[in-house]
Design a protein around this motif. Structure first.
Motif, PDB file in Angstrom:
ATOM      1  N   LEU A 161       0.890  -1.365   0.004  1.00 49.68           N
ATOM      2  CA  LEU A 161       0.092  -0.074   0.001  1.00 49.68           C
ATOM      3  C   LEU A 161       0.891   1.143   0.090  1.00 49.68           C
ATOM      4  O   LEU A 161       0.521   2.082  -0.666  1.00 49.68           O
ATOM      5  CB  LEU A 161      -0.873  -0.039   1.256  1.00 49.68           C
ATOM      6  CG  LEU A 161      -1.972   1.049   1.236  1.00 49.68           C
ATOM      7  CD1 LEU A 161      -2.924   1.014   0.055  1.00 49.68           C
ATOM      8  CD2 LEU A 161      -2.712   0.884   2.589  1.00 49.68           C
ATOM      9  N   ALA A 162       1.991   1.290   0.823  1.00 53.62           N
ATOM     10  CA  ALA A 162       2.969   2.477   0.737  1.00 53.62           C
ATOM     11  C   ALA A 162       3.548   2.562  -0.663  1.00 53.62           C
ATOM     12  O   ALA A 162       3.652   3.779  -1.137  1.00 53.62           O
ATOM     13  CB  ALA A 162       4.010   2.181   1.727  1.00 53.62           C
ATOM     14  N   ALA A 163       3.784   1.812  -1.288  1.00 53.11           N
ATOM     15  CA  ALA A 163       4.505   1.554  -2.548  1.00 53.11           C
ATOM     16  C   ALA A 163       3.613   2.262  -3.390  1.00 53.11           C
ATOM     17  O   ALA A 163       3.925   3.104  -4.346  1.00 53.11           O
ATOM     18  CB  ALA A 163       5.024   0.251  -3.022  1.00 53.11           C
ATOM     19  N   ARG A 164       2.209   1.749  -3.453  1.00 52.19           N
ATOM     20  CA  ARG A 164       1.337   2.321  -4.487  1.00 52.19           C
ATOM     21  C   ARG A 164       0.772   3.795  -4.320  1.00 52.19           C
ATOM     22  O   ARG A 164       0.530   4.283  -5.069  1.00 52.19           O
ATOM     23  CB  ARG A 164      -0.051   1.116  -4.279  1.00 52.19           C
ATOM     24  CG  ARG A 164       0.215  -0.038  -5.086  1.00 52.19           C
ATOM     25  CD  ARG A 164      -1.344  -0.980  -4.981  1.00 52.19           C
ATOM     26  NE  ARG A 164      -0.860  -2.126  -5.608  1.00 52.19           N
ATOM     27  CZ  ARG A 164      -1.624  -2.929  -5.786  1.00 52.19           C
ATOM     28  NH1 ARG A 164      -2.928  -2.807  -5.471  1.00 52.19           N
ATOM     29  NH2 ARG A 164      -1.387  -4.188  -6.449  1.00 52.19           N
ATOM     30  N   ARG A 165       0.863   3.994  -2.912  1.00 55.03           N
ATOM     31  CA  ARG A 165       0.606   5.376  -2.675  1.00 55.03           C
ATOM     32  C   ARG A 165       1.667   6.316  -3.126  1.00 55.03           C
ATOM     33  O   ARG A 165       1.303   7.546  -3.513  1.00 55.03           O
ATOM     34  CB  ARG A 165       0.298   5.548  -1.157  1.00 55.03           C
ATOM     35  CG  ARG A 165      -1.085   5.127  -0.650  1.00 55.03           C
ATOM     36  CD  ARG A 165      -1.020   5.116   0.823  1.00 55.03           C
ATOM     37  NE  ARG A 165      -2.384   5.021   1.157  1.00 55.03           N
ATOM     38  CZ  ARG A 165      -2.976   4.689   2.544  1.00 55.03           C
ATOM     39  NH1 ARG A 165      -1.809   5.148   3.481  1.00 55.03           N
ATOM     40  NH2 ARG A 165      -4.191   4.699   2.806  1.00 55.03           N
ATOM     41  N   ALA A 166       3.066   5.763  -3.318  1.00 57.58           N
ATOM     42  CA  ALA A 166       3.960   6.488  -3.774  1.00 57.58           C
ATOM     43  C   ALA A 166       4.108   6.535  -5.167  1.00 57.58           C
ATOM     44  O   ALA A 166       4.906   7.051  -5.956  1.00 57.58           O
ATOM     45  CB  ALA A 166       5.139   6.061  -3.202  1.00 57.58           C
ATOM     46  N   GLY A 167       3.190   5.648  -5.807  1.00 54.74           N
ATOM     47  CA  GLY A 167       3.065   5.702  -7.330  1.00 54.74           C
ATOM     48  C   GLY A 167       3.972   4.647  -7.878  1.00 54.74           C
ATOM     49  O   GLY A 167       4.297   4.724  -9.161  1.00 54.74           O
TER      50      GLY A 167
END
Length: 143
Positions: free
Chosen positions: A76-82
């Motif tokens: 989720l953290a990776a996806r939020r960072a694009g």
């Protein structure tokens, strides 16, 4: 560049491997429920400018809900960072748990299919739809 937490287990080391241009985050040892925020911070530190981060989980010694929670939070953290996170070399127990929880595809576990667990889904069995039109009688009370 290798880095380790100031105390506790050595969980994450960030590096770039020549054959794989994406940064690699290495997880090792047991992952406990309170480790997720720290692991997410380490992942975000490896993300700038990378379309994907490879998370090497070959050294993870636990296959439980705390581990799944930490990995899901990292994704989720990776996806939020694009960006996105892909797991590499999950141990057999973790691969089975990822498959059973339905998270193998979401987390991109590259070795999860080699766990020996095959998810079987029965096709829904029902009769084909019939073209039946029902007439409504205006004074007919609902049942």
């Amino acid at each position: 560049m290798n880095s380790a937490p100031t105390h506790g287990h050595s969980y994450v080391a960030d590096s770039s491997l020549p054959p794989d241009p994406s940064p690699v985050v290495v997880l090792a040892g047991p992952i406990r429920s309170g480790d997720a925020p720290r692991l997410c911070e380490r992942l975000r530190a490896a993300l700038p400018g990378a379309p994907a981060v490879t998370c090497d989980v070959s050294g993870v010694t636990t296959a439980d809900l705390a581990t799944l929670d930490a990995l899901a939070r990292m994704q989720l953290a990776a996806r939020r960072a694009g960006s996105r996170m892909v797991l590499r070399d999950p141990p057999a127990g973790l691969a089975v748990l990822l498959e059973l929880a339905g998270m193998a595809e979401v987390l991109g576990a590259s070795a999860a299919g080699a766990s020996g667990v095959e998810m079987v889904r029965d096709a829904e069995q029902r009769e084909p739809a019939l073209r039946v039109e029902e007439a409504v009688i205006p004074r007919d009370p609902p049942r």
